[in-house]
Motif scaffolding. Sequence first.
Motif, PDB file in Angstrom:
ATOM      1  N   LEU A 196      56.815 -15.674  92.754  1.00 36.61           N
ATOM      2  CA  LEU A 196      57.262 -17.039  92.492  1.00 36.61           C
ATOM      3  C   LEU A 196      58.023 -17.594  93.693  1.00 36.61           C
ATOM      4  O   LEU A 196      57.828 -18.747  94.094  1.00 36.61           O
ATOM      5  N   GLN A 197      58.878 -16.780  94.271  1.00 36.00           N
ATOM      6  CA  GLN A 197      59.661 -17.218  95.420  1.00 36.00           C
ATOM      7  C   GLN A 197      58.804 -17.329  96.674  1.00 36.00           C
ATOM      8  O   GLN A 197      58.868 -18.319  97.412  1.00 36.00           O
ATOM      9  N   PHE A 198      57.982 -16.331  96.916  1.00 36.83           N
ATOM     10  CA  PHE A 198      57.212 -16.286  98.158  1.00 36.83           C
ATOM     11  C   PHE A 198      56.140 -17.368  98.208  1.00 36.83           C
ATOM     12  O   PHE A 198      55.863 -17.919  99.279  1.00 36.83           O
ATOM     13  N   ASP A 199      55.554 -17.670  97.066  1.00 38.08           N
ATOM     14  CA  ASP A 199      54.445 -18.622  97.036  1.00 38.08           C
ATOM     15  C   ASP A 199      54.891 -20.077  97.025  1.00 38.08           C
ATOM     16  O   ASP A 199      54.062 -20.976  97.176  1.00 38.08           O
ATOM     17  N   ASP A 200      56.173 -20.331  96.843  1.00 39.32           N
ATOM     18  CA  ASP A 200      56.690 -21.697  96.804  1.00 39.32           C
ATOM     19  C   ASP A 200      57.233 -22.068  98.183  1.00 39.32           C
ATOM     20  O   ASP A 200      58.279 -21.562  98.595  1.00 39.32           O
ATOM     21  N   PRO A 201      56.558 -22.940  98.935  1.00 44.24           N
ATOM     22  CA  PRO A 201      57.038 -23.299 100.272  1.00 44.24           C
ATOM     23  C   PRO A 201      58.456 -23.845 100.261  1.00 44.24           C
ATOM     24  O   PRO A 201      59.189 -23.709 101.245  1.00 44.24           O
ATOM     25  N   GLY A 202      58.863 -24.435  99.133  1.00 44.17           N
ATOM     26  CA  GLY A 202      60.191 -25.005  99.049  1.00 44.17           C
ATOM     27  C   GLY A 202      61.319 -24.003  99.060  1.00 44.17           C
ATOM     28  O   GLY A 202      62.488 -24.383  99.228  1.00 44.17           O
ATOM     29  N   ARG A 203      60.976 -22.709  98.912  1.00 46.76           N
ATOM     30  CA  ARG A 203      62.015 -21.675  98.939  1.00 46.76           C
ATOM     31  C   ARG A 203      62.298 -21.175 100.351  1.00 46.76           C
ATOM     32  O   ARG A 203      63.302 -20.509 100.590  1.00 46.76           O
ATOM     33  N   GLY A 204      61.360 -21.416 101.267  1.00 47.14           N
ATOM     34  CA  GLY A 204      61.600 -21.073 102.668  1.00 47.14           C
ATOM     35  C   GLY A 204      61.365 -19.632 103.045  1.00 47.14           C
ATOM     36  O   GLY A 204      61.832 -19.183 104.098  1.00 47.14           O
ATOM     37  N   PHE A 205      60.610 -18.878 102.236  1.00 47.12           N
ATOM     38  CA  PHE A 205      60.369 -17.469 102.549  1.00 47.12           C
ATOM     39  C   PHE A 205      59.128 -17.256 103.418  1.00 47.12           C
ATOM     40  O   PHE A 205      58.989 -16.208 104.052  1.00 47.12           O
ATOM     41  N   SER A 206      58.216 -18.213 103.415  1.00 50.05           N
ATOM     42  CA  SER A 206      56.937 -18.027 104.093  1.00 50.05           C
ATOM     43  C   SER A 206      56.911 -18.760 105.430  1.00 50.05           C
ATOM     44  O   SER A 206      57.373 -19.893 105.537  1.00 50.05           O
ATOM     45  N   PHE A 207      56.339 -18.092 106.442  1.00 50.74           N
ATOM     46  CA  PHE A 207      56.178 -18.727 107.749  1.00 50.74           C
ATOM     47  C   PHE A 207      54.785 -19.340 107.900  1.00 50.74           C
ATOM     48  O   PHE A 207      54.444 -19.829 108.962  1.00 50.74           O
ATOM     49  N   ARG A 208      54.001 -19.324 106.852  1.00 48.49           N
ATOM     50  CA  ARG A 208      52.637 -19.849 106.927  1.00 48.49           C
ATOM     51  C   ARG A 208      52.541 -21.291 106.413  1.00 48.49           C
ATOM     52  O   ARG A 208      51.524 -21.944 106.599  1.00 48.49           O
ATOM     53  N   GLN A 209      53.582 -21.771 105.752  1.00 56.29           N
ATOM     54  CA  GLN A 209      53.616 -23.137 105.250  1.00 56.29           C
ATOM     55  C   GLN A 209      54.965 -23.754 105.593  1.00 56.29           C
ATOM     56  O   GLN A 209      55.980 -23.065 105.617  1.00 56.29           O
ATOM     57  N   GLY A 263      63.343  -0.497  71.780  1.00 59.65           N
ATOM     58  CA  GLY A 263      64.262  -0.546  72.914  1.00 59.65           C
ATOM     59  C   GLY A 263      64.832  -1.936  73.148  1.00 59.65           C
ATOM     60  O   GLY A 263      64.318  -2.943  72.673  1.00 59.65           O
ATOM     61  N   ARG A 264      65.909  -1.969  73.939  1.00 60.91           N
ATOM     62  CA  ARG A 264      66.555  -3.221  74.337  1.00 60.91           C
ATOM     63  C   ARG A 264      66.693  -3.242  75.848  1.00 60.91           C
ATOM     64  O   ARG A 264      66.918  -2.190  76.469  1.00 60.91           O
ATOM     65  N   VAL A 265      66.577  -4.433  76.425  1.00 61.18           N
ATOM     66  CA  VAL A 265      66.582  -4.571  77.885  1.00 61.18           C
ATOM     67  C   VAL A 265      67.579  -5.641  78.312  1.00 61.18           C
ATOM     68  O   VAL A 265      67.599  -6.746  77.756  1.00 61.18           O
ATOM     69  N   LEU A 266      68.386  -5.303  79.297  1.00 62.90           N
ATOM     70  CA  LEU A 266      69.192  -6.280  80.018  1.00 62.90           C
ATOM     71  C   LEU A 266      68.388  -6.687  81.250  1.00 62.90           C
ATOM     72  O   LEU A 266      68.094  -5.856  82.113  1.00 62.90           O
ATOM     73  N   ALA A 267      67.990  -7.961  81.324  1.00 62.95           N
ATOM     74  CA  ALA A 267      67.131  -8.440  82.401  1.00 62.95           C
ATOM     75  C   ALA A 267      67.939  -9.355  83.318  1.00 62.95           C
ATOM     76  O   ALA A 267      68.325 -10.459  82.917  1.00 62.95           O
ATOM     77  N   LEU A 268      68.186  -8.902  84.543  1.00 57.79           N
ATOM     78  CA  LEU A 268      68.955  -9.671  85.510  1.00 57.79           C
ATOM     79  C   LEU A 268      68.031 -10.258  86.577  1.00 57.79           C
ATOM     80  O   LEU A 268      67.035  -9.654  86.945  1.00 57.79           O
ATOM     81  N   ASP A 269      68.385 -11.422  87.082  1.00 51.47           N
ATOM     82  CA  ASP A 269      67.723 -11.972  88.250  1.00 51.47           C
ATOM     83  C   ASP A 269      68.609 -13.066  88.827  1.00 51.47           C
ATOM     84  O   ASP A 269      69.333 -13.750  88.089  1.00 51.47           O
ATOM     85  N   ARG A 270      68.560 -13.219  90.157  1.00 47.15           N
ATOM     86  CA  ARG A 270      69.310 -14.284  90.801  1.00 47.15           C
ATOM     87  C   ARG A 270      68.669 -15.649  90.618  1.00 47.15           C
ATOM     88  O   ARG A 270      69.309 -16.676  90.829  1.00 47.15           O
ATOM     89  N   ASP A 271      67.393 -15.668  90.257  1.00 43.66           N
ATOM     90  CA  ASP A 271      66.598 -16.893  90.259  1.00 43.66           C
ATOM     91  C   ASP A 271      66.481 -17.462  88.843  1.00 43.66           C
ATOM     92  O   ASP A 271      65.758 -16.915  88.006  1.00 43.66           O
ATOM     93  N   PRO A 272      67.147 -18.576  88.540  1.00 45.37           N
ATOM     94  CA  PRO A 272      67.067 -19.133  87.188  1.00 45.37           C
ATOM     95  C   PRO A 272      65.673 -19.616  86.815  1.00 45.37           C
ATOM     96  O   PRO A 272      65.296 -19.599  85.641  1.00 45.37           O
ATOM     97  N   LYS A 273      64.879 -20.041  87.805  1.00 44.69           N
ATOM     98  CA  LYS A 273      63.512 -20.474  87.510  1.00 44.69           C
ATOM     99  C   LYS A 273      62.671 -19.299  87.026  1.00 44.69           C
ATOM    100  O   LYS A 273      61.884 -19.427  86.071  1.00 44.69           O
TER     101      LYS A 273
END
Length: 310
Positions: A110-123, A50-60
């Motif tokens: 990856l996004q949630f665990d990185d405080p620098g992304r601003g998704f978490s209110f705990r850090q 099979g072949r997969v097209l893998a999309l994501d907004r996050d380059p990291k």
Amino acid sequence: MMPTPDARHRSVLLEAAVEALVQGNGGTYADLTCGLGGHTGGLLEADPEGRVLALDRDPKALAIARKRLADHASRVVFVEASFSELQTHGRRHGLWPFDGVLADLGVSSLQFDDPGRGFSFRQAGPLDMRMGPSVGANVAEHLADIDESGLARVLARFGEVPRARSVARAILKARDEGGLKSTLDLARAIEAGGGGRRGSAVHPATLAFQGLRIWVNRELEELDALLDVLPEALRPGGRAALISFHSLEDRRVKRAFAGPKLDPALRHLPHAPELGPWRALSSQAPNEEEKARNPRARSARLRVAERRPS
């Protein structure tokens, strides 16, 4: 158990989603939220041709997935894009239409665990919440020029926040007084506007952060655009597997897969109801073992539907 690409990242409902989509060898698939590559890797392993097209907004995230799936490099195309751009990139890479399309609509670890992304209110972190650098304005910029009524509507619509007007007032008060500098400042304002904890185990900022994130990333608009193009994106007999994490997403997916409703005005007449493009196949939540292993999976819901023949 199919391995995930990173011990920190456990793809939700991995086996169920892959088993639903892969019906043979040599299929073409789209993973619209590649993240760290868990579901993409599962598809590549389950279909060795099979072949997969893998999309994501996050380059990291894409950089990590590309490295981890290097052994399958000839069979996967990674593209930094939102899933509303599925048709553009599917056609560009000669994979359109697909045999299977998958989307995990949650925020990645990856996004949630990185405080620098601003998704978490705990850090403490910046007031960002963008899923990728190409999304546009961050949450601080969105909050800079909105009034109380507008913010209350955002919180009520996208977060289903109790006392949304009071919470909006508290957020804007903190903004106007110069006290809205970090995610912790935002969480404190939300807690004050919502009346505090009141004995709940759920942090009062949970729903508000969800609503602000959905607003910033235009998540529901993206999902609606995907649901509009999805029937065309799949070959007859192809399947879609969508994993949602809250009712706003799940209601849209369920409604789309259910197809058109019978016109009430015709309910007493002989009537052959129009068939929609979908045959709903299954709806599944994680079992207790998966929820214990990955607490973030507890609210997930996988819905699978098959494209009817034209």
